[in-house]
Each structure stands twice: as C-alpha cells, then as structure tokens.
Design an enzyme around this catalytic site. Structure first.
Site, PDB file in Angstrom:
ATOM      1  N   ASP A  20       0.520  -1.181  -0.139  1.00  0.00           N
ATOM      2  CA  ASP A  20       0.336  -0.031  -0.370  1.00  0.00           C
ATOM      3  C   ASP A  20       0.504   1.242   0.437  1.00  0.00           C
ATOM      4  O   ASP A  20       0.191   2.005   0.201  1.00  0.00           O
ATOM      5  CB  ASP A  20      -0.713   0.091   0.458  1.00  0.00           C
ATOM      6  CG  ASP A  20      -0.465  -0.134   2.263  1.00  0.00           C
ATOM      7  OD1 ASP A  20       0.799  -0.046   2.620  1.00  0.00           O
ATOM      8  OD2 ASP A  20      -0.985   0.196   3.524  1.00  0.00           O
ATOM      9  N   SER A  21       2.382   0.935  -0.097  1.00  0.00           N
ATOM     10  CA  SER A  21       3.040   2.172   0.020  1.00  0.00           C
ATOM     11  C   SER A  21       2.611   3.195  -0.747  1.00  0.00           C
ATOM     12  O   SER A  21       3.692   3.527  -1.602  1.00  0.00           O
ATOM     13  CB  SER A  21       4.357   2.231   0.099  1.00  0.00           C
ATOM     14  OG  SER A  21       5.183   1.187  -0.593  1.00  0.00           O
ATOM     15  N   ASP A  66      -1.057  -6.611  -0.353  1.00  0.00           N
ATOM     16  CA  ASP A  66      -1.457  -5.810   0.644  1.00  0.00           C
ATOM     17  C   ASP A  66      -2.683  -5.310   0.595  1.00  0.00           C
ATOM     18  O   ASP A  66      -3.705  -5.239  -0.091  1.00  0.00           O
ATOM     19  CB  ASP A  66      -0.492  -4.445   0.884  1.00  0.00           C
ATOM     20  CG  ASP A  66      -0.226  -4.141   1.936  1.00  0.00           C
ATOM     21  OD1 ASP A  66       0.282  -5.101   3.198  1.00  0.00           O
ATOM     22  OD2 ASP A  66       0.881  -3.040   2.176  1.00  0.00           O
ATOM     23  N   LYS A  95      -0.887  -9.818   2.444  1.00  0.00           N
ATOM     24  CA  LYS A  95      -0.187  -8.982   3.432  1.00  0.00           C
ATOM     25  C   LYS A  95      -0.624  -7.970   4.498  1.00  0.00           C
ATOM     26  O   LYS A  95      -2.016  -7.650   3.892  1.00  0.00           O
ATOM     27  CB  LYS A  95       0.951  -8.116   3.200  1.00  0.00           C
ATOM     28  CG  LYS A  95       1.851  -8.058   4.897  1.00  0.00           C
ATOM     29  CD  LYS A  95       3.146  -7.644   4.280  1.00  0.00           C
ATOM     30  CE  LYS A  95       3.240  -6.169   3.727  1.00  0.00           C
ATOM     31  NZ  LYS A  95       2.681  -4.644   4.471  1.00  0.00           N
ATOM     32  N   GLU A 154      -1.310  -6.126   8.353  1.00  0.00           N
ATOM     33  CA  GLU A 154      -0.833  -5.022   9.048  1.00  0.00           C
ATOM     34  C   GLU A 154      -1.560  -5.465  10.667  1.00  0.00           C
ATOM     35  O   GLU A 154      -2.447  -5.734  10.824  1.00  0.00           O
ATOM     36  CB  GLU A 154      -0.501  -4.105   9.265  1.00  0.00           C
ATOM     37  CG  GLU A 154       0.514  -3.391   8.402  1.00  0.00           C
ATOM     38  CD  GLU A 154       0.370  -1.693   8.483  1.00  0.00           C
ATOM     39  OE1 GLU A 154       0.021  -1.396   9.009  1.00  0.00           O
ATOM     40  OE2 GLU A 154       1.150  -1.031   7.538  1.00  0.00           O
ATOM     41  N   GLU A 203       8.588  -4.511  10.815  1.00  0.00           N
ATOM     42  CA  GLU A 203       9.432  -2.962  10.551  1.00  0.00           C
ATOM     43  C   GLU A 203      10.178  -2.274  11.690  1.00  0.00           C
ATOM     44  O   GLU A 203       9.449  -2.510  12.403  1.00  0.00           O
ATOM     45  CB  GLU A 203       8.249  -2.354   9.699  1.00  0.00           C
ATOM     46  CG  GLU A 203       8.631  -0.865   8.939  1.00  0.00           C
ATOM     47  CD  GLU A 203       7.229  -0.546   7.876  1.00  0.00           C
ATOM     48  OE1 GLU A 203       6.639  -1.378   7.880  1.00  0.00           O
ATOM     49  OE2 GLU A 203       8.233   0.418   7.812  1.00  0.00           O
TER      50      GLU A 203
END
Ligand code: KIV
Length: 279
Positions: free
Chosen positions: A45-46, A84, A114, A116, A183
C-alpha cells in the site's frame, strides 16, 4: 527461475538462505524484479505514497491494489506475489477480510496477502488461512496505524515492548501466517523473533538477523530526494531520469532530436506528387 512457493521460502529459512523481497506496482518493474531473481514482490500500500502521491497509505483502496497487482502479475511469473490489504479492508469483520483477500487473489492474481497487526488480528489471519489464503503478517512499525494517530518511530527499544512484539509474532505464527514483515524493530528484538517463530521473518529497518529483507522499490532505486534512514539507495534514478529529461528537452528545442535515424521518408517521386497535389 521456478515459481517461488511458500514451501520454498520455508525451506530457505531451514537452510539459512536469505530471502530478498521488494515492492513493485507495475508491469515493467515487476519484469525487472523477476530478471534480478528476487523471491518475493510485494504490491504494497506504499503505492499510495510512492506512485499515487498520497501523504500516507490510508486512502489506498482494494480496487487500487487489485489494479496494480494485475499489472505486476503480468510482468513477473516466478516471484511469489503478495498483495497488501489496505487500511480498513480487514477490520470490520472476518467476512469482510475474506471477501477482500479473495479479490486480491482471484481478480488481482496475487499468490498471498499481507496485513498489519499483532495478536489482535490473529483470528483474522486464521480465518484467511482456513479458507486457503496464504497470509504474510506485518508487525513493528505499522504505517497504516502510524498514519492515524501513531508515530513513525523505532519499535521494541526496551525489554517490555520488545517482548510484546515477540509475543505478537508468536500469535501470528500460531494463527498460520506463512511469514512476517518486521518493520523498524530493534535488531535484538528481530533476532529473538527470528529464532522463536517457525515462519520466515522479513525485515525492513530491523537489522541483518532476519530471514530476509524488504525495501520499497523507489527507496532502493533512489527515485525521491528523501527516504527512510534504513533504506539504502542502490541507484540514483532521480539524477538519471532528470538528466535524461533535461537532455531530451534541450534536443527538442535545438532540433537535434529527432535525427535522420529516427525519421522515415516517402520516395522522392511520391514527395513531388504530394507537393503538386496540395498546390
Ligand atoms: O506497503 C509497503 O511497501 C510495505 C513495506 C514497507 C513492507 O508494507
């Protein structure tokens, strides 16, 4: 290179072989990542910050990730492609998480997703794994949360907070995650996690003891003037691209481009005919 699978990544951890992962968001860069032999591509999502110009990943949607994953999958066949799960695409309910993850796999063509979060998302990870969707977890600094009331600082700087991160990793391992991104975690905490969990750990700013490393492509290639302190620019694309564009403009203005070798002509007789025809 043969298709990279989850079981290949597990074997690599068992053999002590490091895993290289990078983000990519489009067809040409995915092609180059494959050519360089990296094991994992993350459609992160960057993309929101480095491609779409948002300030943080919060506005990124499932549609955005599906769109970019499709392009990546067309460009790279061998690397494992992880998509993501964007902000709030897996928090409302387990059904919502499964529905959105299924879109990333079925429409996008990703091999895995992925998300978080620590122990609180372990039931969601389990729900996805139970329906056959491989999940990579992401703990330590979590950009989606850091962008909404959090802060972008190193995680696990004392024994208590480090132990919490280790316990989160263990819960995600138990829930069936195939790997975890760590991270901006202190190297000591990352080393303990790597030695404690069965799944491979992929570090970003978390020291050399992780089973693999991930970087954002644009940080690795030096596209922007600024990058996180832990990113190493392996190229200076900012300068290379700016120089090329400046030279191109100069050549257009001085009519040095296009030259004879870039130009096609009709035969002389036809050219004469055209002139006559048009008066
Ligand atoms: O979105 C992303 O690029 C990521 C990496 C920082 C791991 O989550």
């Amino acid at each position: 290179m043969n298709k990279v699978t989850v079981s290949k990544l597990w074997k690599m951890k068992a053999m002590g072989e490091k895993i290289a992962m990078v983000t990519a968001y489009d067809y040409p860069t995915a092609m180059l990542v494959e050519r360089a032999g990296l094991e994992i591509i993350l459609v992160g999502d960057s993309v929101g910050m480095v491609v779409l110009g948002y300030e943080n990943p919060v506005p990124v949607t499932v549609d955005d990730i599906v769109h970019h994953t499709k392009a990546v999958v067309r460009g790279a066949k061998a690397p494992l492609v992880v998509a993501d799960m964007p902000f709030m695409s897996y928090h409302v309910s387990r059904e919502q998480a499964v529905t959105n993850a299924a879109r990333l796999i079925q429409e996008g063509g990703a091999d895995a997703v992925k998300l978080e979060g620590g122990r609180e998302v372990a039931p969601t990870v389990k729900a996805l794994v139970d329906v056959g969707i491989p999940v990579q977890a992401h703990i330590g600094l979590m950009p989606q949360r850091a962008s909404v009331g959090g802060s972008f600082k190193v995680q696990g700087t004392d024994a208590d907070t480090a132990a919490t991160i280790v316990e989160d990793a263990m819960a995600l391992d138990d829930a069936g995650a195939f790997s975890v991104v760590l991270e901006f975690v202190t190297a000591e905490a990352a080393e303990v996690i790597t030695q404690t969990v069965e799944m491979p750990t992929i570090g970003i700013g978390s020291g050399p003891m992780c089973d693999g490393q991930v970087l954002v492509l644009h940080d690795l290639l030096g596209v922007y003037d600024e990058a996180p302190p832990f990113a190493h620019p392996y190229a200076d694309l900012n300068r290379i691209i700016t120089d090329a564009l400046t030279k191109y403009r100069e050549d257009v203005l001085s009519v040095s481009y296009p030259g004879e070798k870039h130009t096609v002509h009709m035969g002389e007789a036809e050219a004469e005919k055209l002139k006559k025809k048009m008066g």
